[in-house]
Scaffold this active site. Sequence first.
Site, mmCIF file in Angstrom:
data_model
loop_
_atom_site.group_PDB
_atom_site.id
_atom_site.type_symbol
_atom_site.label_atom_id
_atom_site.label_comp_id
_atom_site.label_asym_id
_atom_site.label_seq_id
_atom_site.Cartn_x
_atom_site.Cartn_y
_atom_site.Cartn_z
ATOM 1 N N CYS A 48 5.140 99.711 -93.983
ATOM 2 C CA CYS A 48 4.283 98.761 -93.258
ATOM 3 C C CYS A 48 4.862 98.531 -91.861
ATOM 4 O O CYS A 48 5.927 97.941 -91.720
ATOM 5 C CB CYS A 48 4.214 97.459 -94.054
ATOM 6 S SG CYS A 48 3.617 96.029 -93.164
ATOM 7 N N CYS A 76 5.418 94.926 -90.857
ATOM 8 C CA CYS A 76 6.573 94.411 -91.611
ATOM 9 C C CYS A 76 7.875 94.817 -90.928
ATOM 10 O O CYS A 76 8.792 94.005 -90.776
ATOM 11 C CB CYS A 76 6.588 94.949 -93.041
ATOM 12 S SG CYS A 76 5.143 94.542 -94.019
#
Length: 105
Positions: A29, A32
């Site tokens: 991600c 993230c």
Amino acid sequence: MKVLDKKNFEAEVLQSQGTMLVDFFSETCEPCQALMPSIEEFADKYSEKIPFAKLDTAKARRVAIGQKILGIPVIAIYKDGEKIEELVKDDATPESVEAMIQKYI
């Protein structure tokens, strides 16, 4: 920062007393990964006041689903085993995360 997985999540978070921040993320991600340095910086800065932990949702999918984590990143605050606040996806900016931490320390 404590690393959580499907084996220790319940004991470390759901059965814990007090307040804790949990970072739900995935290695793949990009948002993230962009947020992670800020989370680690906050962990260094605030860990004496609030414990920090992180869970890789790709490795603990059932735990994430059980916590109603449908998109990532999610930065959640737990108190006595209950999720009481979370920042999801675009709302999880370094500024909003630090503001949320400030409310609980």
